[in-house]
Each structure stands twice: as C-alpha cells, then as structure tokens.
Design an enzyme around this catalytic site. Structure first.
Site, short mmCIF file in Angstrom:
data_model
loop_
_atom_site.label_atom_id
_atom_site.label_comp_id
_atom_site.label_asym_id
_atom_site.label_seq_id
_atom_site.Cartn_x
_atom_site.Cartn_y
_atom_site.Cartn_z
N ASP A 17 0.86 -1.18 0.00
CA ASP A 17 0.00 0.00 0.00
C ASP A 17 0.90 1.24 0.00
O ASP A 17 2.11 1.14 0.28
CB ASP A 17 -0.89 -0.05 1.25
CG ASP A 17 -1.69 1.22 1.47
OD1 ASP A 17 -2.28 1.72 0.49
OD2 ASP A 17 -1.71 1.71 2.61
N ASP A 19 -0.17 5.19 0.97
CA ASP A 19 -0.40 6.11 2.09
C ASP A 19 -0.53 5.35 3.41
O ASP A 19 -1.32 4.40 3.53
CB ASP A 19 -1.68 6.91 1.84
CG ASP A 19 -1.53 7.88 0.68
OD1 ASP A 19 -1.03 8.99 0.90
OD2 ASP A 19 -1.89 7.50 -0.45
N ASP A 196 -2.26 -0.31 5.75
CA ASP A 196 -2.56 0.29 7.05
C ASP A 196 -4.03 0.53 7.32
O ASP A 196 -4.41 0.86 8.45
CB ASP A 196 -1.84 1.64 7.17
CG ASP A 196 -2.52 2.71 6.32
OD1 ASP A 196 -2.63 2.51 5.09
OD2 ASP A 196 -2.97 3.73 6.88
#
Length: 251
Positions: A17, A19, A196
C-alpha cells in the site's frame, strides 16, 4: 509482534500500500513525500525480486508515478480499478465512467464549498471526500456520501482513515492481487502484502487464502497475520530487508 524476515528473493511477490505504509499520512493528499531511503529500498527490492513488486493503492497510477519517479513499478490504482502490469500495460476497468464521477462531484461539491477543511478528490473512476481537518464532520460526510450514491447502481462506499470514497464495486485491492498473481513475474510466488487501512482488508484476506504473509501497519482490528506498530517501524523493516537482499545478491 516481530515481523518475519523476507524469504529468498525468488520466492516472494511483494505488494505494498502507499499512504500510511510507504509514506506517513498527511493533512492533504498532495503533502506526502516518499523519502530517498524508501525509494532506494523499492528499487533494490524490485530488482532482486525480478520485478515482482507492485504498489496497491487508492490513488491513481499517474499520481503514484510522480511520487516514485524515476522508478516505474507495477501499480494497481483506485483500489484495483486501474492496474499496470510488469510490461507497462494498463487495462482499465470498463465499468468506470465519467458520468458516474461527474454526478458525485455535482452532488458533493456544495458540502465541500460550505464547510472549510473538507477536500473533494475527483479521480478518473472514483470520488473521495477527505475530512481529516474536520473530524467532527464525519457523520455529516458519511450521510452525504450515502445519499449521493443511493440511486447509483454498482457503486460502493469505502471507508478509510478520515476519508470516504465512492467507487464501482467491480474491483478492490484483493482482486488486484489476484490479477497480479495470475501472471508473470508474480505467479508461482508467495504473496506478501502490507497496508494500514480498512480498505486493505480485502487484500489481507486474499493473501491469507493464498498462504501468504499479510502485514497490518499501525493499530486497528484486522485479519492480517502480522503487524507493525507504525509506518516508521514498517519502513525500517522494509529498508533493512532490502539491504539484506542486496548483500545476498552480491555473493
């Protein structure tokens, strides 16, 4: 929980991922920065893994390209609605239409114009409403987005960290990983994925079903098999892992 060491380079397909995983989350989507050490680590990992490294993100591919330049990696953008493979080809989901995006922009713009601090991010195949600067407006933003998509078929609302994103329900981060795993150089390898946010749970689930390693970055409930306390902690592990693979490649 201590993160596992990366296995031999030829056995792993690595999905990351962006961000909150490769960069710290910022107040504005444009304010993030990929530091030089992380960029070097990505270059090393991509080389040692035979290009079996891809970024799986909610951002558009062209936006990721600006952050990672001069690197050019396989990228799945807009939660799998865009996908560039290792050959540089970008098959775009046929169900993404400008009409859908234009409708949502029209419906959500009045709220953004009325309330300072809200950001409406209009992409080619989705619309994201960011309320990080106005967390007290979460419920208002949620109701506005739900109302905006109520009469639109095949459109779903994804909830992330201080962001709500309306997109076609034809793809997600999990389907993007499945697509990559069906083609070279990813096929035949063990998938690893780190993310996240709640939007990464689809990918965690797919990786778990494929017998891979899933890593949740930061706090929160998850189906991931491993966790890193923070973005900084994950990046430390990633950079150290890249350096180890680099040294192994010089033997």
């Amino acid at each position: 929980m201590k993160l596992p060491n990366l296995p031999p380079a030829e056995t792993i397909a690595l999905f990351l991922d962006f961000d909150g995983t490769l960069v710290e989350i910022a107040e504005h989507p444009d304010a993030v920065a990929l530091d030089s050490a992380t960029k070097v680590a990505l270059a090393i990992l991509s080389s040692r893994l035979g290009n079996a490294l891809a970024i799986i993100t909610g951002r558009e591919i062209e936006v990721i390209d600006r952050f990672i330049a001069p690197l050019e990696l396989p990228v799945a953008g807009i939660h799998g609605l865009q996908r560039r493979n290792s050959n540089g080809d970008i098959p775009v989901n046929s169900n993404t239409t400008a009409e859908f995006v234009a409708i949502l922009k029209t419906r959500l713009s009045p709220l953004v114009e009325r309330e300072d601090g809200l950001i409406l991010e209009v992409k080619t195949a989705s619309v994201a409403l960011h309320y990080r600067a106005r967390p007290e407006l979460q419920q208002i933003c949620l109701e506005a987005c739900e109302n905006a998509i109520e009469d639109l078929s095949d459109i779903e609302l994804k909830r992330g960290k201080m962001v709500l994103e309306a997109k076609p329900n034809t793809a997600d981060k999990g389907t993007a990983i499945l697509d990559y795993m069906s083609e070279p150089p990813f096929s035949g390898r063990t998938p690893w994925f780190a993310g996240d946010d709640v939007t990464d749970e689809d990918a965690f689930d797919v990786v778990n079903r494929l017998g891979g390693v899933s890593i949740k970055v930061g706090p929160g409930e998850t189906v991931a098999t491993h966790s890193a306390e923070s973005t900084a902690g994950f990046l430390k592990w990633l950079i150290e892992g890249a350096d180890k693979l680099r040294l192994e490649g010089t033997v």
